[in-house]
Design an enzyme around this catalytic site. Structure first.
Site, mmCIF file in Angstrom:
data_model
loop_
_atom_site.group_PDB
_atom_site.id
_atom_site.type_symbol
_atom_site.label_atom_id
_atom_site.label_comp_id
_atom_site.label_asym_id
_atom_site.label_seq_id
_atom_site.Cartn_x
_atom_site.Cartn_y
_atom_site.Cartn_z
ATOM 1 N N GLY A 42 -47.311 2.835 -10.727
ATOM 2 C CA GLY A 42 -48.501 3.121 -10.049
ATOM 3 C C GLY A 42 -48.077 3.533 -8.419
ATOM 4 O O GLY A 42 -48.282 4.713 -8.203
ATOM 5 N N ASN A 44 -45.321 4.738 -7.357
ATOM 6 C CA ASN A 44 -44.520 6.081 -7.201
ATOM 7 C C ASN A 44 -45.416 7.207 -7.578
ATOM 8 O O ASN A 44 -45.272 8.303 -6.907
ATOM 9 C CB ASN A 44 -43.658 5.846 -8.491
ATOM 10 C CG ASN A 44 -42.590 4.694 -8.525
ATOM 11 O OD1 ASN A 44 -42.355 4.573 -7.264
ATOM 12 N ND2 ASN A 44 -41.878 4.618 -9.456
ATOM 13 N N ALA A 249 -38.257 7.397 -11.931
ATOM 14 C CA ALA A 249 -39.408 7.868 -11.214
ATOM 15 C C ALA A 249 -39.724 9.430 -11.495
ATOM 16 O O ALA A 249 -40.808 10.089 -10.901
ATOM 17 C CB ALA A 249 -39.756 7.712 -9.731
ATOM 18 N N ALA A 250 -39.008 10.149 -12.446
ATOM 19 C CA ALA A 250 -39.266 11.533 -12.632
ATOM 20 C C ALA A 250 -40.435 11.802 -13.332
ATOM 21 O O ALA A 250 -41.564 12.491 -12.930
ATOM 22 C CB ALA A 250 -38.105 12.128 -13.264
ATOM 23 N N GLY A 251 -40.933 10.929 -14.241
ATOM 24 C CA GLY A 251 -42.361 11.007 -14.886
ATOM 25 C C GLY A 251 -43.313 10.500 -13.643
ATOM 26 O O GLY A 251 -44.370 11.178 -13.939
ATOM 27 N N ASP A 252 -42.994 9.635 -12.982
ATOM 28 C CA ASP A 252 -44.033 9.135 -12.232
ATOM 29 C C ASP A 252 -44.452 10.485 -11.222
ATOM 30 O O ASP A 252 -45.396 10.721 -10.903
ATOM 31 C CB ASP A 252 -43.878 7.882 -11.382
ATOM 32 C CG ASP A 252 -43.542 6.827 -12.313
ATOM 33 O OD1 ASP A 252 -44.038 6.625 -13.301
ATOM 34 O OD2 ASP A 252 -42.706 5.872 -12.054
HETATM 35 O O1 RIB Z 1 -41.149 4.743 -13.770
HETATM 36 C C1 RIB Z 1 -40.055 4.136 -12.697
HETATM 37 C C2 RIB Z 1 -40.502 2.832 -12.407
HETATM 38 O O2 RIB Z 1 -40.672 1.929 -13.688
HETATM 39 C C3 RIB Z 1 -39.538 2.014 -11.420
HETATM 40 O O3 RIB Z 1 -39.844 2.340 -9.917
HETATM 41 C C4 RIB Z 1 -39.824 0.532 -11.616
HETATM 42 O O4 RIB Z 1 -40.514 -0.195 -10.648
HETATM 43 C C5 RIB Z 1 -40.617 0.529 -13.127
HETATM 44 O O5 RIB Z 1 -42.021 0.289 -12.787
#
Ligand code: RIB
Length: 304
Positions: A42, A44, A249-252
């Site tokens: 979230g 991220n 965190a690429a998907g985020d």
């Molecule tokens: O998508 C990456 C994230 O997944 C990381 O930052 C970790 O905290 C998990 O939530």
């Protein structure tokens, strides 16, 4: 009109170790460098949207410990509104234990305070959600809470973007309330029950979501790019080839950028173009929020 992005989701402190080998059960291996970095799917996504210039509010929970303080401080430093973040007494902030091998991660999340984000807390925020222009959710908070947030958004015609991570099987009713969904390959497999390990498979999975009532499907395929629907068409867009340092965190960042671009009124093609660059820049640096680009980085990348 408001362009506020609401992210209801998780905040974690990431404990990251780079390693030449992922240990098997019962095995100890020596890793290389260690870092802590603000994370949580979230948070991220919130930071990704804010660094592009988005007006972002984060709804979530941290514990009353040092990690919680750090995570709130980091959101504030990224100009994110934290008025509706809760500090839960006597509970640990969420943490993620992450190993990175050859740029790819394995993650275990201990949700801690994230699991305290309740249906009641969301019910109290109906006015906040009503006044926003998009709601972004993921699944590191209780599913009942996610459902409540979506219910409120739908009641007030606020578009709902779901990043279904970590994936769970979703009911038809849940899917019918989603405007935009951004699964990766494995999440897509869990949700649809189909094999999704190629561009052609991803294209074939899109009708599953459309038939359930999802309006916009965007399947992310890592280095193979993105597949999405537009009108009656199913489109594949490649991503730039770069040296991958850390995929965390690429998907985020892709999801946060997509939310930002759609909020700015961009069409789906240019929203995906932006999100692709944001995701690409994210994998070129270490850590979760430490790797998320600013709009100036996007401009530089496009001018190269
Ligand atoms: O998508 C990456 C994230 O997944 C990381 O930052 C970790 O905290 C998990 O939530």
């Amino acid at each position: 009109m408001s362009k506020r992005i609401i992210v209801a989701g998780s905040l974690n402190m990431d404990l990251v170790v780079h390693t030449p080998k992922v240990p098997a059960l019962g095995e100890t291996v020596l890793g290389t460098e260690f870092m802590t970095a603000p994370g949580g799917k979230g948070a991220n996504q919130a930071v990704a949207a804010a660094r592009l210039g988005g007006d972002v509010k984060m709804i979530g929970c941290v514990g009353d410990d040092i990690f919680g303080k750090d995570l709130i401080g980091n959101l504030l430093a990224n100009n994110i509104n934290v008025e509706d973040l809760n500090v839960i007494e006597g509970v640990s902030t969420g943490i993620a234990v992450i190993t990175i091998k050859d740029g790819n991660n394995s993650i275990i999340v201990s949700p801690g305070a994230n699991s305290k984000l309740s249906v009641e807390m969301l019910s109290d925020l109906e006015e906040v959600i009503k006044e926003s222009s998009i709601l972004v959710v993921q699944f590191e908070i209780p599913l009942g809470t996610v459902c409540k947030a979506i219910e409120i958004a739908k009641k007030h015609h606020v578009p709902v973007l779901v990043n279904p991570a970590p994936a769970v099987k979703l009911s038809d009713e849940f899917l019918s309330n989603i405007d935009i969904i951004t699964p990766n390959e494995s999440e897509c497999e869990i949700i649809t029950g189909l094999t999704v390990d190629s561009i052609e498979h991803a294209k074939a999975a899109i009708p599953y979501f459309i038939h359930k009532g999802v309006k916009q499907v965007v399947i992310t395929l890592g280095s193979k790019g993105v597949v999405y629907n537009k009108g009656g068409e199913i489109i594949h867009k490649p991503v730039p080839e770069v040296k991958v340092i850390d995929t965390t965190a690429a998907g985020d960042s892709f999801t946060g950028a997509l939310a930002y671009a759609l909020c700015e009124g961009e069409d789906i093609d240019s929203a995906i173009d932006l999100a692709n660059i944001v995701g690409t820049l994210t994998v070129m640096k270490k850590g979760a929020q430490t790797s998320l680009p600013y709009m100036s980085d996007i401009v530089d990348f496009r001018n190269k």
